[in-house]
Design an enzyme around this catalytic site. Structure first.
Site, PDB file in Angstrom:
ATOM      1  N   HIS A  98       0.796  -1.234   0.000  1.00 16.07           N
ATOM      2  CA  HIS A  98       0.000   0.000   0.000  1.00 16.07           C
ATOM      3  C   HIS A  98       0.826   1.280   0.000  1.00 16.07           C
ATOM      4  O   HIS A  98       0.270   2.365   0.058  1.00 16.07           O
ATOM      5  CB  HIS A  98      -0.967   0.016   1.184  1.00 16.07           C
ATOM      6  CG  HIS A  98      -0.283   0.194   2.514  1.00 16.07           C
ATOM      7  ND1 HIS A  98       0.270  -0.844   3.212  1.00 16.07           N
ATOM      8  CD2 HIS A  98      -0.050   1.297   3.257  1.00 16.07           C
ATOM      9  CE1 HIS A  98       0.805  -0.395   4.333  1.00 16.07           C
ATOM     10  NE2 HIS A  98       0.641   0.908   4.394  1.00 16.07           N
TER      11      HIS A  98
HETATM   12  C1  UD1 Z   1      -2.440   5.456   5.675  1.00 19.77           C
HETATM   13  C2  UD1 Z   1      -1.171   6.033   6.298  1.00 19.77           C
HETATM   14  C3  UD1 Z   1      -0.026   5.043   6.156  1.00 19.77           C
HETATM   15  C4  UD1 Z   1      -0.403   3.687   6.712  1.00 19.77           C
HETATM   16  C5  UD1 Z   1      -1.701   3.212   6.088  1.00 19.77           C
HETATM   17  C6  UD1 Z   1      -2.120   1.951   6.790  1.00 19.77           C
HETATM   18  C7  UD1 Z   1      -0.867   8.479   6.195  1.00 19.77           C
HETATM   19  C8  UD1 Z   1      -0.210   9.582   5.481  1.00 19.77           C
HETATM   20  N1  UD1 Z   1      -0.771   7.267   5.607  1.00 19.77           N
HETATM   21  O1  UD1 Z   1      -2.192   5.301   4.292  1.00 19.77           O
HETATM   22  O2  UD1 Z   1       1.097   5.531   6.859  1.00 19.77           O
HETATM   23  O3  UD1 Z   1       0.631   2.794   6.444  1.00 19.77           O
HETATM   24  O4  UD1 Z   1      -2.719   4.210   6.278  1.00 19.77           O
HETATM   25  O5  UD1 Z   1      -3.060   1.234   6.099  1.00 19.77           O
HETATM   26  O6  UD1 Z   1      -1.445   8.682   7.227  1.00 19.77           O
HETATM   27  N2  UD1 Z   1      -9.535   4.520   1.492  1.00 19.77           N
HETATM   28  C9  UD1 Z   1     -10.726   3.840   1.420  1.00 19.77           C
HETATM   29  N3  UD1 Z   1     -11.292   3.430   2.594  1.00 19.77           N
HETATM   30  C10 UD1 Z   1     -10.753   3.675   3.805  1.00 19.77           C
HETATM   31  C11 UD1 Z   1      -9.552   4.385   3.870  1.00 19.77           C
HETATM   32  C12 UD1 Z   1      -8.949   4.797   2.702  1.00 19.77           C
HETATM   33  O7  UD1 Z   1     -11.266   3.607   0.349  1.00 19.77           O
HETATM   34  O8  UD1 Z   1     -11.323   3.250   4.832  1.00 19.77           O
HETATM   35  C13 UD1 Z   1      -8.881   4.922   0.224  1.00 19.77           C
HETATM   36  C14 UD1 Z   1      -9.246   6.318  -0.224  1.00 19.77           C
HETATM   37  O9  UD1 Z   1      -9.321   6.323  -1.599  1.00 19.77           O
HETATM   38  C15 UD1 Z   1      -8.030   7.131   0.191  1.00 19.77           C
HETATM   39  C16 UD1 Z   1      -6.885   6.124   0.061  1.00 19.77           C
HETATM   40  O10 UD1 Z   1      -7.467   4.874   0.395  1.00 19.77           O
HETATM   41  O11 UD1 Z   1      -7.859   8.257  -0.583  1.00 19.77           O
HETATM   42  C17 UD1 Z   1      -5.723   6.396   0.967  1.00 19.77           C
HETATM   43  O12 UD1 Z   1      -6.126   6.533   2.330  1.00 19.77           O
HETATM   44  P1  UD1 Z   1      -5.243   7.405   3.356  1.00 19.77           P
HETATM   45  O13 UD1 Z   1      -5.741   7.255   4.734  1.00 19.77           O
HETATM   46  O14 UD1 Z   1      -5.077   8.796   2.834  1.00 19.77           O
HETATM   47  O15 UD1 Z   1      -3.816   6.764   3.227  1.00 19.77           O
HETATM   48  P2  UD1 Z   1      -3.370   5.244   3.254  1.00 19.77           P
HETATM   49  O16 UD1 Z   1      -2.750   4.932   1.948  1.00 19.77           O
HETATM   50  O17 UD1 Z   1      -4.491   4.407   3.723  1.00 19.77           O
HETATM   51  N1  UDP Z   2      -3.615  -6.165   8.687  1.00 15.98           N
HETATM   52  C1  UDP Z   2      -4.888  -6.734   8.783  1.00 15.98           C
HETATM   53  N2  UDP Z   2      -5.544  -7.100   7.635  1.00 15.98           N
HETATM   54  C2  UDP Z   2      -5.015  -6.927   6.394  1.00 15.98           C
HETATM   55  C3  UDP Z   2      -3.716  -6.354   6.303  1.00 15.98           C
HETATM   56  C4  UDP Z   2      -3.061  -5.973   7.463  1.00 15.98           C
HETATM   57  O1  UDP Z   2      -5.392  -6.928   9.889  1.00 15.98           O
HETATM   58  O2  UDP Z   2      -5.680  -7.277   5.402  1.00 15.98           O
HETATM   59  C5  UDP Z   2      -2.938  -5.722   9.917  1.00 15.98           C
HETATM   60  C6  UDP Z   2      -1.531  -6.244  10.106  1.00 15.98           C
HETATM   61  O3  UDP Z   2      -1.513  -7.481  10.762  1.00 15.98           O
HETATM   62  C7  UDP Z   2      -0.913  -5.171  10.978  1.00 15.98           C
HETATM   63  C8  UDP Z   2      -1.586  -3.899  10.491  1.00 15.98           C
HETATM   64  O4  UDP Z   2      -2.770  -4.320   9.835  1.00 15.98           O
HETATM   65  O5  UDP Z   2      -1.254  -5.393  12.336  1.00 15.98           O
HETATM   66  C9  UDP Z   2      -0.674  -3.136   9.587  1.00 15.98           C
HETATM   67  O6  UDP Z   2      -1.362  -2.162   8.905  1.00 15.98           O
HETATM   68  P1  UDP Z   2      -0.877  -1.591   7.515  1.00 15.98           P
HETATM   69  O7  UDP Z   2       0.015  -2.542   6.818  1.00 15.98           O
HETATM   70  O8  UDP Z   2      -2.095  -1.115   6.823  1.00 15.98           O
HETATM   71  O9  UDP Z   2      -0.070  -0.277   7.975  1.00 15.98           O
HETATM   72  P2  UDP Z   2       1.455   0.050   8.307  1.00 15.98           P
HETATM   73  O10 UDP Z   2       1.897  -0.814   9.423  1.00 15.98           O
HETATM   74  O11 UDP Z   2       2.250  -0.121   7.056  1.00 15.98           O
HETATM   75  O12 UDP Z   2       1.418   1.501   8.672  1.00 15.98           O
END
Ligand code: UD1
Ligand code: UDP
Length: 363
Positions: A207
């Site tokens: 991601h």
């Molecule tokens: C965010 C965090 C990242 C973390 C990740 C964990 C920041 C800058 N980034 O990234 O550090 O590793 O979460 O998963 O805070 N979206 C949905 N549904 C949701 C949430 C998001 O559809 O419930 C989609 C939307 O299109 C959105 C995109 O995902 O624009 C990105 O979501 P966002 O929270 O901005 O950043 P992540 O890539 O999820």
């Molecule tokens: N995780 C989950 N379901 C998924 C993918 C990840 O429960 O389909 C959990 C994973 O075990 C970990 C956390 O989500 O505990 C990590 O989140 P993510 O990779 O989104 O974020 P990051 O750690 O990179 O910020």
């Protein structure tokens, strides 16, 4: 009675706050612990399911900010969280990790003169093109108490001029959740549901914007996955950011051995990891979970803010030369890391240490 508000916003935050919430129940005569969910993540499978599985209560405050550009999201969180703090006037705000909710809420709190504790402080990738690195650097500069998961964090904070008395090496609350829920994880039926056999498949999660925002990267990545899929099944729970790129481009990602599924809940996910041959990821938290579980992990990044996972754990950084993915994967399956260790204080008791210290500091 002291009032403390912990902030969650995105998927990796819930498993870090859940053990802290549980540990504060031992101080219910001294501390009222409240939870604020910013709504940065909002899909049921990126939010609600974790509250249920990790036995978190419904958040006391839900800001409902949703997605947006960095400025929009950060600003919305700040505006809404300021209202909560002005009304509630807590004695401490606890933030975790490195997401936009982390820096937004820290900034609001310190400007209102409210102390901030940062859990998972000091991690550095030294890559300022990552939004998380900016969030980490800034949060640590303004937080009052810095709770550190691994020794690199102590060194980084000291190098940045943070006073020793603010830094506390406590271990890893993400591992607290893992240790606490292992019995339940063992009972998950996800393998059966997905028709997978233990140690016969690979788990993938991706991601990071640098890997998934440009469709050309995903084309190269899927070319490699198809090579792997000739030998092993791949299960890939797709993050909404990655799904967005896949849907808006014409990437050919179909293969009978590549199982693309919606994000799964924590219990199912860790069960999938625990029974996998190897994990391929760009996640931060998953580098730590695989280290604890001693599952080989290939990290599709040039750097990691969690160097201990590569030093003593099972993690290997393979960079972003995507054409090497299949080869690295086969190499690691044939020669899995030996003698890996669990990092110091990753013992399931970090939240106990954090809450004990917080109670001491507030009194
Ligand atoms: C965010 C965090 C990242 C973390 C990740 C964990 C920041 C800058 N980034 O990234 O550090 O590793 O979460 O998963 O805070 N979206 C949905 N549904 C949701 C949430 C998001 O559809 O419930 C989609 C939307 O299109 C959105 C995109 O995902 O624009 C990105 O979501 P966002 O929270 O901005 O950043 P992540 O890539 O999820
Ligand atoms: N995780 C989950 N379901 C998924 C993918 C990840 O429960 O389909 C959990 C994973 O075990 C970990 C956390 O989500 O505990 C990590 O989140 P993510 O990779 O989104 O974020 P990051 O750690 O990179 O910020």
């Amino acid at each position: 009675m002291k009032k403390i508000i912990s902030v969650v916003g995105a998927r990796p935050n819930y498993m870090k706050v859940a053990p802290i919430h549980r540990a504060f129940q031992n101080y219910s005569d001294k501390v009222q612990h409240l939870i604020c969910h910013t709504g940065q993540h909002y899909d049921a499978n990126m939010s609600d399911i974790f509250f249920r599985e990790l036995e978190l209560p419904q958040p006391d405050f839900y800001l409902g900010v949703g997605s947006g550009t960095h400025a929009e999201q950060t600003a919305k969180i700040m505006i809404e969280f300021e209202k909560v703090l002005m009304k509630e006037r807590p004695d401490l705000v606890i933030v975790v990790g490195d997401v936009n909710s982390t820096i937004a809420c820290s900034l609001v709190a310190v400007k209102l003169g409210i102390n901030v504790a940062h859990v998972e402080a000091g991690l550095r990738s030294f890559d300022r093109t990552m939004p998380e690195e900016i969030n980490r650097l800034l949060t640590d500069q303004i937080a009052d108490y810095l709770f550190v998961t691994e020794k690199s964090g102590i060194e980084n904070l000291k190098n940045e001029g943070i006073a020793d008395e603010k830094i506390f090496f406590v271990g890893n609350t993400m591992i607290d959740s893992l240790v606490y829920y292992l019995p339940k994880i063992e009972k998950s039926t996800i393998l059966h549901e997905l028709n997978l056999k233990s140690k016969e498949y690979i788990v993938v999660t991706l991601h990071r914007p640098s890997n998934v925002d440009d469709p050309e990267n995903l084309v190269k990545i899927f070319d490699e996955f198809k090579k792997i899929a000739e030998k092993y099944k791949i299960v890939f729970p797709i993050h909404p950011r990655t799904r967005r790129t896949l849907q808006s481009s014409k990437i050919d990602y179909e293969h009978s051995n590549i199982l693309l599924i919606e994000p799964v809940g924590y219990i199912s996910f860790i069960n999938l990891v625990k029974n996998s041959l190897i994990v391929l990821t760009d996640s931060g938290g998953i580098q730590e979970e695989t280290t604890y579980l001693k599952i080989p992990c290939l990290t599709l990044r040039k750097n990691t803010e969690r160097p201990i996972t590569a030093e003593v754990g099972t993690n290997k950084l393979i960079g972003t030369e995507y054409h090497r993915i299949a080869e690295e994967c086969f190499d690691t399956i044939n020669n899995p890391p030996k003698n890996s260790q669990i990092p110091p204080l990753w013992d399931g008791r970090a939240a106990e240490r954090i809450t004990a210290k917080v109670v001491e500091l507030l009194n």
